[in-house]
Motif scaffolding. Structure first.
Motif, PDB file in Angstrom:
ATOM      1  N   ALA A   1       0.832  -1.211   0.000  1.00  0.00           N
ATOM      2  CA  ALA A   1       0.000   0.000   0.000  1.00  0.00           C
ATOM      3  C   ALA A   1       0.865   1.259   0.000  1.00  0.00           C
ATOM      4  N   ALA A   2       1.878   1.285   0.859  1.00  0.00           N
ATOM      5  CA  ALA A   2       2.752   2.459   0.939  1.00  0.00           C
ATOM      6  C   ALA A   2       3.511   2.674  -0.362  1.00  0.00           C
ATOM      7  N   CYS A   3       4.076   1.605  -0.899  1.00  0.00           N
ATOM      8  CA  CYS A   3       4.858   1.714  -2.125  1.00  0.00           C
ATOM      9  C   CYS A   3       3.975   2.189  -3.281  1.00  0.00           C
ATOM     10  N   THR A   4       2.775   1.652  -3.370  1.00  0.00           N
ATOM     11  CA  THR A   4       1.848   2.046  -4.434  1.00  0.00           C
ATOM     12  C   THR A   4       1.506   3.521  -4.320  1.00  0.00           C
ATOM     13  N   ALA A   5       1.126   3.966  -3.123  1.00  0.00           N
ATOM     14  CA  ALA A   5       0.747   5.370  -2.927  1.00  0.00           C
ATOM     15  C   ALA A   5       1.913   6.307  -3.227  1.00  0.00           C
ATOM     16  N   ILE A   6       3.095   5.967  -2.758  1.00  0.00           N
ATOM     17  CA  ILE A   6       4.274   6.810  -2.984  1.00  0.00           C
ATOM     18  C   ILE A   6       4.612   6.860  -4.464  1.00  0.00           C
ATOM     19  N   THR A   7       4.592   5.718  -5.131  1.00  0.00           N
ATOM     20  CA  THR A   7       4.930   5.660  -6.555  1.00  0.00           C
ATOM     21  C   THR A   7       3.963   6.501  -7.378  1.00  0.00           C
ATOM     22  N   VAL A   8       2.670   6.387  -7.098  1.00  0.00           N
ATOM     23  CA  VAL A   8       1.662   7.163  -7.833  1.00  0.00           C
ATOM     24  C   VAL A   8       1.846   8.657  -7.580  1.00  0.00           C
ATOM     25  N   ARG A   9       2.072   9.040  -6.326  1.00  0.00           N
ATOM     26  CA  ARG A   9       2.258  10.474  -6.018  1.00  0.00           C
ATOM     27  C   ARG A   9       3.516  11.020  -6.673  1.00  0.00           C
TER      28      ARG A   9
ATOM     29  N   ASN B   1      -6.146   0.662  -0.502  1.00  0.00           N
ATOM     30  CA  ASN B   1      -6.666  -0.293   0.475  1.00  0.00           C
ATOM     31  C   ASN B   1      -6.287  -1.700   0.007  1.00  0.00           C
ATOM     32  N   ILE B   2      -5.704  -2.463   0.906  1.00  0.00           N
ATOM     33  CA  ILE B   2      -5.256  -3.815   0.590  1.00  0.00           C
ATOM     34  C   ILE B   2      -5.994  -4.805   1.481  1.00  0.00           C
ATOM     35  N   GLU B   3      -6.519  -5.854   0.871  1.00  0.00           N
ATOM     36  CA  GLU B   3      -7.078  -6.982   1.603  1.00  0.00           C
ATOM     37  C   GLU B   3      -6.467  -8.243   1.001  1.00  0.00           C
ATOM     38  N   HIS B   4      -6.390  -9.286   1.798  1.00  0.00           N
ATOM     39  CA  HIS B   4      -5.853 -10.540   1.269  1.00  0.00           C
ATOM     40  C   HIS B   4      -6.623 -11.732   1.815  1.00  0.00           C
ATOM     41  N   VAL B   5      -6.584 -12.797   1.056  1.00  0.00           N
ATOM     42  CA  VAL B   5      -7.081 -14.095   1.498  1.00  0.00           C
ATOM     43  C   VAL B   5      -6.057 -15.136   1.072  1.00  0.00           C
ATOM     44  N   GLU B   6      -5.990 -16.202   1.830  1.00  0.00           N
ATOM     45  CA  GLU B   6      -5.118 -17.313   1.465  1.00  0.00           C
ATOM     46  C   GLU B   6      -5.997 -18.515   1.183  1.00  0.00           C
ATOM     47  N   GLU B   7      -5.881 -19.041  -0.035  1.00  0.00           N
ATOM     48  CA  GLU B   7      -6.679 -20.189  -0.445  1.00  0.00           C
ATOM     49  C   GLU B   7      -5.807 -21.129  -1.258  1.00  0.00           C
ATOM     50  N   GLY B   8      -5.813 -22.381  -0.878  1.00  0.00           N
ATOM     51  CA  GLY B   8      -5.084 -23.381  -1.645  1.00  0.00           C
ATOM     52  C   GLY B   8      -3.615 -23.074  -1.820  1.00  0.00           C
ATOM     53  N   GLY B   9      -3.006 -22.496  -0.800  1.00  0.00           N
ATOM     54  CA  GLY B   9      -1.586 -22.167  -0.861  1.00  0.00           C
ATOM     55  C   GLY B   9      -1.275 -20.917  -1.672  1.00  0.00           C
ATOM     56  N   VAL B  10      -2.310 -20.170  -2.064  1.00  0.00           N
ATOM     57  CA  VAL B  10      -2.110 -18.944  -2.838  1.00  0.00           C
ATOM     58  C   VAL B  10      -2.509 -17.745  -1.983  1.00  0.00           C
ATOM     59  N   TYR B  11      -1.634 -16.765  -1.911  1.00  0.00           N
ATOM     60  CA  TYR B  11      -1.866 -15.513  -1.184  1.00  0.00           C
ATOM     61  C   TYR B  11      -2.440 -14.536  -2.206  1.00  0.00           C
ATOM     62  N   ARG B  12      -3.741 -14.273  -2.114  1.00  0.00           N
ATOM     63  CA  ARG B  12      -4.406 -13.390  -3.076  1.00  0.00           C
ATOM     64  C   ARG B  12      -4.587 -12.006  -2.469  1.00  0.00           C
ATOM     65  N   ILE B  13      -4.089 -11.010  -3.167  1.00  0.00           N
ATOM     66  CA  ILE B  13      -4.184  -9.624  -2.720  1.00  0.00           C
ATOM     67  C   ILE B  13      -5.185  -8.884  -3.593  1.00  0.00           C
ATOM     68  N   GLN B  14      -6.106  -8.191  -2.936  1.00  0.00           N
ATOM     69  CA  GLN B  14      -7.044  -7.304  -3.628  1.00  0.00           C
ATOM     70  C   GLN B  14      -6.644  -5.878  -3.262  1.00  0.00           C
ATOM     71  N   GLN B  15      -6.297  -5.102  -4.264  1.00  0.00           N
ATOM     72  CA  GLN B  15      -5.850  -3.720  -4.053  1.00  0.00           C
ATOM     73  C   GLN B  15      -6.875  -2.776  -4.663  1.00  0.00           C
ATOM     74  N   GLN B  16      -7.358  -1.848  -3.859  1.00  0.00           N
ATOM     75  CA  GLN B  16      -8.285  -0.825  -4.342  1.00  0.00           C
ATOM     76  C   GLN B  16      -7.582   0.517  -4.236  1.00  0.00           C
ATOM     77  N   ILE B  17      -7.581   1.251  -5.346  1.00  0.00           N
ATOM     78  CA  ILE B  17      -6.899   2.548  -5.388  1.00  0.00           C
ATOM     79  C   ILE B  17      -7.934   3.629  -5.663  1.00  0.00           C
ATOM     80  N   THR B  18      -7.984   4.617  -4.780  1.00  0.00           N
ATOM     81  CA  THR B  18      -8.870   5.767  -4.956  1.00  0.00           C
ATOM     82  C   THR B  18      -8.010   6.978  -5.277  1.00  0.00           C
ATOM     83  N   LEU B  19      -8.258   7.572  -6.429  1.00  0.00           N
ATOM     84  CA  LEU B  19      -7.524   8.761  -6.865  1.00  0.00           C
ATOM     85  C   LEU B  19      -8.412   9.981  -6.677  1.00  0.00           C
TER      86      LEU B  19
END
Length: 128
Positions: free
Chosen positions: A50-58, A74-92
């Protein structure tokens, strides 16, 4: 730059992290015997993205004189079947054209942490 983790003075799993002069804490959640008095390791990983994304965009918006007032990630994650899934929402926020918005979202995917997380990892561990 290296980061060092050591047991903190208080708390069963409370851990003191240090990188150069910067210091912060991490803890396990109550489900793992911690007090949740600081972010857990998953939250720290998500926070890095989240920090890297916000800084890079700015930084890009500033270099290109784009009227970006703020960016919220905003970052949320779930782990399913050995996969770490990240959902990233960016508000500009700002008076941005559709083209500027699209470019800023494209740039968000180029932050160094995003590149690392979508690339190949190799971790070498040695006991001292």
């Amino acid at each position: 730059m290296s980061v060092t983790a050591r047991k903190a003075e208080h708390g069963h799993f409370l851990t003191r992290l240090q990188a150069g002069e910067a210091a912060w804490l991490a803890d396990a959640g109550p489900e793992n015997g911690g007090l949740a008095s600081a972010p857990d390791p998953h939250q720290l990983l998500n926070a890095a993205l989240a920090a890297c994304t916000a800084i890079t965009v700015r930084m890009y918006a500033e270099r290109k004189s784009i009227a970006l007032l703020d960016v919220q990630v905003n970052i949320e994650h779930v782990e399913e079947g050995g996969v770490y899934r990240i959902q990233q929402q960016i508000t500009l926020q700002g008076d941005l054209s559709l083209e500027q918005r699209a470019k800023l979202i494209e740039i968000a995917g180029k932050c160094p942490i995003h590149k690392a997380l979508t690339g190949r990892f190799e971790i070498a561990t040695e006991a001292l």
